[in-house]
Design an enzyme around this catalytic site. Structure first.
Site, PDB file in Angstrom:
ATOM      1  CG  HIS A   1      14.480 -17.263  -4.700  1.00 28.15           C
ATOM      2  ND1 HIS A   1      15.468 -18.103  -5.176  1.00 28.15           N
ATOM      3  CD2 HIS A   1      15.087 -16.427  -3.836  1.00 28.15           C
ATOM      4  CE1 HIS A   1      16.623 -17.762  -4.638  1.00 28.15           C
ATOM      5  NE2 HIS A   1      16.417 -16.743  -3.819  1.00 28.15           N
TER       6      HIS A   1
ATOM      7  CB  CYS B   1      17.874 -18.662  -8.257  1.00 26.23           C
ATOM      8  SG  CYS B   1      17.587 -20.077  -7.189  1.00 26.23           S
TER       9      CYS B   1
ATOM     10  CG  HIS C   1      20.156 -32.157   0.919  1.00 21.33           C
ATOM     11  ND1 HIS C   1      21.023 -32.382  -0.138  1.00 21.33           N
ATOM     12  CD2 HIS C   1      20.363 -30.870   1.294  1.00 21.33           C
ATOM     13  CE1 HIS C   1      21.729 -31.281  -0.373  1.00 21.33           C
ATOM     14  NE2 HIS C   1      21.354 -30.347   0.481  1.00 21.33           N
TER      15      HIS C   1
ATOM     16  CG  HIS D   1      15.466 -21.933  -4.415  1.00 21.71           C
ATOM     17  ND1 HIS D   1      14.810 -21.291  -5.452  1.00 21.71           N
ATOM     18  CD2 HIS D   1      14.534 -22.705  -3.807  1.00 21.71           C
ATOM     19  CE1 HIS D   1      13.536 -21.649  -5.469  1.00 21.71           C
ATOM     20  NE2 HIS D   1      13.344 -22.525  -4.468  1.00 21.71           N
TER      21      HIS D   1
ATOM     22  N   GLY E   1      27.275 -24.851   4.897  1.00 24.41           N
ATOM     23  CA  GLY E   1      27.613 -25.581   3.677  1.00 24.41           C
ATOM     24  C   GLY E   1      26.592 -25.433   2.563  1.00 24.41           C
TER      25      GLY E   1
ATOM     26  CG  ASN F   1      23.608 -28.244   4.005  1.00 24.16           C
ATOM     27  OD1 ASN F   1      23.548 -28.830   5.073  1.00 24.16           O
ATOM     28  ND2 ASN F   1      24.035 -28.826   2.895  1.00 24.16           N
TER      29      ASN F   1
ATOM     30  CG  HIS G   1      18.273 -27.091  -1.235  1.00 26.80           C
ATOM     31  ND1 HIS G   1      18.846 -25.842  -1.321  1.00 26.80           N
ATOM     32  CD2 HIS G   1      19.278 -27.938  -0.936  1.00 26.80           C
ATOM     33  CE1 HIS G   1      20.149 -25.934  -1.085  1.00 26.80           C
ATOM     34  NE2 HIS G   1      20.441 -27.195  -0.833  1.00 26.80           N
TER      35      HIS G   1
ATOM     36  CB  THR H   1      26.678 -25.130  -2.751  1.00 23.78           C
ATOM     37  OG1 THR H   1      25.738 -26.167  -3.015  1.00 23.78           O
ATOM     38  CG2 THR H   1      27.797 -25.670  -1.874  1.00 23.78           C
TER      39      THR H   1
HETATM   40  P1  AMP Z   1      23.539 -27.506  -0.687  1.00 18.22           P
HETATM   41  O1  AMP Z   1      25.012 -27.786  -0.641  1.00 18.22           O
HETATM   42  O2  AMP Z   1      22.801 -27.912   0.545  1.00 18.22           O
HETATM   43  O3  AMP Z   1      23.263 -26.082  -1.120  1.00 18.22           O
HETATM   44  O4  AMP Z   1      22.972 -28.485  -1.787  1.00 18.22           O
HETATM   45  C1  AMP Z   1      22.964 -28.199  -3.147  1.00 18.22           C
HETATM   46  C2  AMP Z   1      22.792 -29.523  -3.835  1.00 18.22           C
HETATM   47  O5  AMP Z   1      22.408 -29.267  -5.159  1.00 18.22           O
HETATM   48  C3  AMP Z   1      24.059 -30.371  -3.885  1.00 18.22           C
HETATM   49  O6  AMP Z   1      23.832 -31.618  -3.238  1.00 18.22           O
HETATM   50  C4  AMP Z   1      24.324 -30.526  -5.383  1.00 18.22           C
HETATM   51  O7  AMP Z   1      24.802 -31.810  -5.728  1.00 18.22           O
HETATM   52  C5  AMP Z   1      22.942 -30.274  -5.974  1.00 18.22           C
HETATM   53  N1  AMP Z   1      22.920 -29.783  -7.334  1.00 18.22           N
HETATM   54  C6  AMP Z   1      23.677 -28.788  -7.874  1.00 18.22           C
HETATM   55  N2  AMP Z   1      23.336 -28.605  -9.155  1.00 18.22           N
HETATM   56  C7  AMP Z   1      22.346 -29.483  -9.439  1.00 18.22           C
HETATM   57  C8  AMP Z   1      21.577 -29.781 -10.602  1.00 18.22           C
HETATM   58  N3  AMP Z   1      21.752 -29.124 -11.751  1.00 18.22           N
HETATM   59  N4  AMP Z   1      20.653 -30.767 -10.534  1.00 18.22           N
HETATM   60  C9  AMP Z   1      20.464 -31.449  -9.382  1.00 18.22           C
HETATM   61  N5  AMP Z   1      21.139 -31.206  -8.242  1.00 18.22           N
HETATM   62  C10 AMP Z   1      22.071 -30.241  -8.272  1.00 18.22           C
HETATM   63 ZN    ZN Z   2      15.477 -19.639  -6.536  1.00 16.03          ZN
END
Ligand code: AMP
Ligand code: ZN
Length: 113
Positions: free
Chosen positions: A46, A4, A101, A97, A92, A86, A99, A94
């Site tokens: 996690h 992850c 925003h 884990h 959406g 998300n 999180h 990606t």
């Molecule tokens: P989500 O699309 O809600 O899953 O958000 C994942 C977020 O993680 C996206 O806004 C990405 O820009 C961000 N992200 C992906 N890799 C990294 C990283 N290495 N450091 C900081 N943010 C990241």
């Molecule tokens: Zn994780």
């Protein structure tokens, strides 16, 4: 979770720009910011997404929101901001884990999508 991305960031195996950390929460700047302030707030444990929140882990969500209030203040978001999580494919998500925003530093549209 060994594969992850955010677990690796929390463990310091992948670099991040930390903005906040406590016993249960880690927060860092999004690598591809969508607004002038774009911070990701994650539980150190996690949890796959908001869909995986249970009676057993729900206090970690409250910990995230307590951190969000502190971070918003520290980032000077006194006029407001948006918190987004998300969930899953259609949401959406990606990174699998949980999180949150924090999006701010600009006047956002009242419409979310
Ligand atoms: P989500 O699309 O809600 O899953 O958000 C994942 C977020 O993680 C996206 O806004 C990405 O820009 C961000 N992200 C992906 N890799 C990294 C990283 N290495 N450091 C900081 N943010 C990241
Ligand atoms: Zn994780």
């Amino acid at each position: 979770m060994s594969d992850c991305l955010f677990c690796k960031i929390i463990a310091g195996e992948i670099p991040s720009t930390k903005v906040y950390e406590d016993e249960t929460v880690y927060a860092f700047r999004d690598i591809d910011p969508q607004t002038p302030v774009h911070v990701l707030v994650v539980p150190k444990t996690h949890i796959e997404s908001a869909s995986a929140v249970t009676e057993e882990n729900k206090n970690l969500v409250a910990d995230c929101f307590a951190a969000i209030a502190k971070i918003a203040k520290a980032e000077g978001l006194d006029n407001g901001y948006r918190v987004v999580t998300n969930v899953g494919e259609d949401g959406g998500q990606t990174v699998r884990h949980l999180h949150f925003h924090i999006l701010g530093g600009v006047k956002l549209s009242p419409k979310i999508v």
